[in-house]
Each structure stands twice: as C-alpha cells, then as structure tokens.
Design a protein around this motif. Structure first.
Motif, PDB file in Angstrom:
ATOM      1  N   PHE A 185     -11.451 -53.817  15.223  1.00 46.86           N
ATOM      2  CA  PHE A 185     -11.156 -52.668  16.092  1.00 46.86           C
ATOM      3  C   PHE A 185      -9.809 -51.998  15.734  1.00 46.86           C
ATOM      4  O   PHE A 185      -9.650 -50.813  15.865  1.00 46.86           O
ATOM      5  N   LEU A 186      -8.930 -52.683  15.350  1.00 47.74           N
ATOM      6  CA  LEU A 186      -7.612 -52.271  15.130  1.00 47.74           C
ATOM      7  C   LEU A 186      -7.702 -51.144  13.805  1.00 47.74           C
ATOM      8  O   LEU A 186      -7.378 -49.970  13.950  1.00 47.74           O
ATOM      9  N   ALA A 188     -10.558 -49.844  12.721  1.00 52.56           N
ATOM     10  CA  ALA A 188     -11.512 -48.605  12.821  1.00 52.56           C
ATOM     11  C   ALA A 188     -10.732 -47.615  13.542  1.00 52.56           C
ATOM     12  O   ALA A 188     -10.867 -46.398  13.338  1.00 52.56           O
ATOM     13  N   ARG A 189      -9.730 -47.949  14.334  1.00 50.56           N
ATOM     14  CA  ARG A 189      -8.914 -46.838  14.986  1.00 50.56           C
ATOM     15  C   ARG A 189      -8.017 -46.232  13.878  1.00 50.56           C
ATOM     16  O   ARG A 189      -7.899 -45.126  14.039  1.00 50.56           O
ATOM     17  N   ARG A 192     -10.192 -44.326  11.570  1.00 49.96           N
ATOM     18  CA  ARG A 192     -10.374 -43.166  12.051  1.00 49.96           C
ATOM     19  C   ARG A 192      -9.450 -42.069  12.181  1.00 49.96           C
ATOM     20  O   ARG A 192      -9.706 -40.830  11.614  1.00 49.96           O
ATOM     21  N   ARG A 193      -8.299 -42.267  12.141  1.00 49.37           N
ATOM     22  CA  ARG A 193      -7.298 -41.395  12.138  1.00 49.37           C
ATOM     23  C   ARG A 193      -6.580 -40.802  10.988  1.00 49.37           C
ATOM     24  O   ARG A 193      -6.404 -39.866  10.746  1.00 49.37           O
ATOM     25  N   HIS A 196     -10.996 -40.060   8.754  1.00 50.38           N
ATOM     26  CA  HIS A 196     -12.359 -39.488   9.238  1.00 50.38           C
ATOM     27  C   HIS A 196     -12.242 -38.064   8.992  1.00 50.38           C
ATOM     28  O   HIS A 196     -13.294 -37.336   8.537  1.00 50.38           O
ATOM     29  N   SER A 301     -14.549 -53.107   7.865  1.00 48.72           N
ATOM     30  CA  SER A 301     -13.900 -52.073   8.821  1.00 48.72           C
ATOM     31  C   SER A 301     -13.960 -50.833   7.824  1.00 48.72           C
ATOM     32  O   SER A 301     -14.205 -49.964   8.502  1.00 48.72           O
TER      33      SER A 301
END
Length: 534
Positions: A185-186, A188-189, A192-193, A196, A301
């Motif tokens: 989860f960490l 992935a965030r 993404r920043r 992505h 991830s």
C-alpha cells in the motif's frame, strides 16, 4: 474471450481474462516462481545462519569447531541453489511461453474483430492508432502476464520469511508482519506519485511517434522521389525527443523508487535485529530472510504500479476484445433494385454517376459498398442504405475502388479474397476480362506472382485491373467501378471496355460507374448527375 471494461480492474483473473488466458495456463509458472522464492530466501537464510554459526564455533575453540556439523548445512545450501536455478528457469520458460502464445492468439483475435466492424459505425481508427493498439498495448499486456507469477511468488516469499523470523521471537515477527502488510500500500502510493504520470506520458509519446511514422512510411515512395527524407526526419524528431524525455523521467522515478525500497528494506532488517530474541545464527537467518522478502514484495508493488500505469491501454484492449467476434456471413446474393435520388433502377441497369471533381461521386460508391455513410438519397430494394446491415450490402455490391488496396501475397491470394473456393480457371477468366491475363501469364510465377502492399512489380493500371478482376470474381448483382480505365493507354482502354461489356451482357450484372474518361461511359445507358441525388 470477450471481456468488459471493468474486468481489467478486478484482481486475479481480470488481467488474464483481458489476455484471453485461463488461470490454469499460468499455474505451473506460478508454482515454479513460488518454489524459486522459497529457495532464494532459504538459501540466504541458511547461508547466514551457517556462516554465523561456523564463526562462533571457530571462536569457541578447537573442540567446538571439530564438533560442528558443517555437512548438512552445506548440502542444504547446494540443494537450495540448484532448486532455485531450476525453478527460476522453469518460471521464465513457462511464463514466456504462455504469454507469447496467448498474445499471438490475442493479436489475431483483435485484428479479426477490427476487420469485422461495419466501417460506417466503427470508430475512425487511423492506421497508426490501430498499430499502437495491436502492438504497444498488447506488448504491455504481455509484460504484465509475464510478471503475474512473480506476484504470487512475492506473497509466498513474505510468508516464508515470516516463518523463518518466527524463530527469533514474537516481537520481530509482528514487526515484520506489519512491514510486509504496509509495503504494497505504501509503495503503491509512492510509485503512483513518482511514476504514474511519466509512464502514461511515455506510452502516449510512443503511440504518437508510431502513428506518425506509420503515416510517413505509407508515403515512402513519394518521400524518396521528391527528396523529402530530411523533412520527414525533422518532423519525427520532436516526437522522438518527447519520448526520450518522458522515458528519462520514468527511469529517474523508477531509480528513486528503488532507492526508497532499499531504505525500507534496511529499516526492516534493523527492526528485526533490534527485536530478535534468539542466538546470533538465528538472528542472521532472520535478517537475510527479511532482506529477500522486502525485495520480493517490492517487485509486487512495481508490478501493481505498472498495471495501473497501463490502465488506459488495457481498457483499449478490453474494448476491442468486446467487439463482435467475427465477420457475419455474407447474405445470399439476390438481385435487388437500386434507387438513386428519386430514380429507381432494376437489377442489371448500367448507370454512370457524373459530376465535376470533388462533387461526391466516389462517396456514393463507398456508401453503396457500406464503407461510409451516405450523403445523398440511396436505397436498396426500397430500404435506406444507411439502415442496411453490412452483410446485405456486401452481398449486393462488389467494389473496385479508385485506389485499390493490395494484399501482401500473390496475384492468386488477391483474387481468392473475392469469394471462397475459386479455381484457377475462374481466375484466368477474370484476368482475361480485366485485360491482365497476358501480363500475368508472361510472369515466371503466373498466378503466384508476388504482390506487395504497394503492388510490387505491378503498375498502377495493373493494380487497378487486378482489383477489377477481384470484383468480377465476387459475383455480386451490382458492380461498382471507380475510374476503372485510369492510367491505361487508349488501345488497352478500348479492349477493357469491350470485354466488360461482354461480361455484363453475359452475366446480367448491374453497373454503377464513375469515370472522367469517355470510353467507359459508353458502357452505361443512363447518366445521373450527382447533384440530383440530394
């Protein structure tokens, strides 16, 4: 194999369904990946335990060192190394085999579905865009399918490392469990920043570059003839620079992500070291197991992020995959009346569409053939052409367009697509009517004479006559001809008009003709000005 847009967003079988793959086809690859992950963690952990225990035994004195059993750990290390190598090889072999075979099937299926669409209603897809969808998007999906077993292996690796860390106490186990649970989860965030937007920008830049390159490649003969290579390269250069910049940003973001993952792994190892309540060899085992598991979960991830970054491409594939799966069978060819404007013509009529250049004569033929929406009043057997299904129009009309596309293959290949079951005698007869028999018979290969996308050794007039022969072989009630004698000398033109007249008389086929030359117009009994059809 059809799938909805939302299926790609569901975990598990959504990605495989988009690829048209069954889960069982990747089971063996996932099993090998999981075995490789267990072996890798076991190899590091046992090696750390063995080296630490051997060092402690050596420092304790000769008697302790002599009593230390090094045979079993060393044998276990060799076994784990062999298992890891073989299972890693198996995972790569099986996952690539499934991906390559699956993507080959998927590309063929997508191409078939694109070709089957009614061009009047299908989205206006340029050749470059279609190429991007069938190449770049499918390649991205192929990469994700290959990564699928690694995702399963990451979960196995995390469970294995937790089992090994459990030997060092409850506190270390809880700490590592929290680290492993938070990592996807960490990151992935974070990912993404970081990656992505650069990933989407790189994909868009590659698509634009490919699309423009395809458009320029289609004009390669003109570019070479007029010395425009430098201008073409200059036109592609900004697109290439844009792609390079987007990829550079993506690579920097991925490097930063890797650095953060290393830091996260170091924190995990430090936490296990501080909280472990066991002997030094077991602590070393737990630390190395933690390092390996964090690395494996980091790969998970990255895989999840790459899938999210390519969501637009996956949606495009899913949209294509949801199209009608195949060409509908052409309806039975039954002679039907044709209404142009306010005039109705019975089957077998010969009609010339006249008008100045740019007045829309070709658009009338394309609308009749189902290759565009009509801009004038056209009816087939009393039914508006716009509402006629594509199979009905294919059964009624055979088109020889002004710019005839050629199939890469042979003369026979280009003729066979007119209808199935054609024999050589029928092909030669059609070539004779189209005044192309002598030219093809003089070739060493005959009907097997190679034809490229641009016609190969055939001239423009020969390509047009080959297209005409193909339309004749289709055996439709109405023949649509757009400038059939363009590019021909007067003698060949007269011979072509005469042979066409004989063929029309013999078969009773109707004719709708567009021509700026007078000789072909003699075939027609009725001349209809395109301006009167509105």
């Amino acid at each position: 194999m059809s799938t909805s847009h939302s299926s790609i967003d569901r975990p598990g079988n959504g990605l495989l369904a988009t690829a048209g793959l069954a889960r069982r086809r990747l089971f063996l690859a996932s099993f090998c990946a999981a075995l490789a992950a267990i072996s890798a963690i076991g190899l590091l952990a046992v090696s750390g335990w063995f080296l630490t225990a051997a060092a402690l035994a050596g420092s304790a004195g000769v008697a302790t060192a002599m009593a230390f059993n090094y045979l079993i750990p060393s044998a276990a290390i060799r076994l784990l190394a062999i298992v890891r190598t073989l299972s890693r090889y198996g995972e790569r072999l099986l996952s690539h085999k499934v991906a390559l075979e699956g993507m080959a099937e998927l590309r063929g299926s997508l191409f078939e579905k694109l070709a089957a669409q009614d061009s009047r209603k299908a989205p206006d897809t340029a050749p470059g865009e279609a190429s991007t969808r069938l190449i770049d998007d499918v390649e991205a999906l192929e990469d994700l399918v290959i990564r699928q077993p690694a995702r399963h292996a990451a979960l196995v690796a995390a469970a294995t490392s937790l089992a090994l860390v459990a030997f060092t106490g409850l506190a270390a186990t809880i700490f590592l469990t929290a680290m492993m649970a938070a990592l996807p989860f960490l990151f992935a965030r974070i990912s993404r920043r970081l990656t992505h937007l650069p990933a989407e920008a790189a994909a868009a830049a590659l698509g634009d570059l490919r699309e423009r390159y395809v458009e320029l490649a289609a004009s390669r003969a003109e570019i070479a003839a007029y010395g425009l290579a430098g201008q073409a390269i200059a036109e592609l250069a900004p697109l290439a620079r844009r792609l390079d910049l987007a990829r550079a940003k993506l690579f920097r973001a991925e490097a930063l992500q890797g650095a953060l993952l290393s830091i996260y792994g170091a924190l995990g190892v430090a936490g296990v070291l501080l909280l472990a309540k066991a002997s030094a060899p077991l602590v070393a085992l737990a630390m190395l197991a933690t390092t390996s598991s964090v690395e494996a979960m980091g790969g998970l991830s990255r895989s999840l992020l790459r899938r999210a970054s390519l969501a637009a491409g996956l949606r495009r594939i899913a949209a294509l995959n949801a199209l009608d799966p195949a060409l509908r069978p052409t309806a039975e060819s039954v002679p039907q009346s044709l209404t142009l404007g306010g005039r109705t013509f019975e089957p077998g009529a010969r009609i010339a569409i006249t008008g100045p250049s740019g007045s829309g004569k070709t658009r009338v033929l394309l609308a009749l053939a189902g290759m565009g929406m009509p801009t004038v009043s056209l009816r087939l057997d009393g039914q508006d052409i716009a509402s006629c299904p594509s199979p009905q129009l294919r059964a009624a009309f055979a088109l020889s367009p002004q710019d005839a596309p050629m199939l890469i293959g042979s003369v026979a290949d280009n003729l066979r697509i007119a209808r199935p079951g054609l024999g050589e005698a029928e092909m030669w007869k059609a070539l004779e009517t189209a005044q192309l028999k002598k030219r093809i018979s003089r070739s060493e290969c005959g009907l097997d004479t190679p034809v490229s996308e641009g016609g190969g050794i055939l001239s423009g007039g020969e390509r047009k006559r080959l297209s005409l022969a193909r339309a004749l072989l289709a055996g439709r009630p109405w023949l649509l001809l757009d400038e059939p004698s363009e590019g021909l000398d007067a003698a060949t033109e007269q011979a072509l008009v005469g042979s066409l007249r004989n063929w029309l008389d013999r078969t009773g086929t109707g004719l709708v003709l567009v021509s700026h030359r007078n000789a072909p117009l003699d075939l027609c009994d009725v001349h209809v000005a395109v301006e009167t059809l509105a």
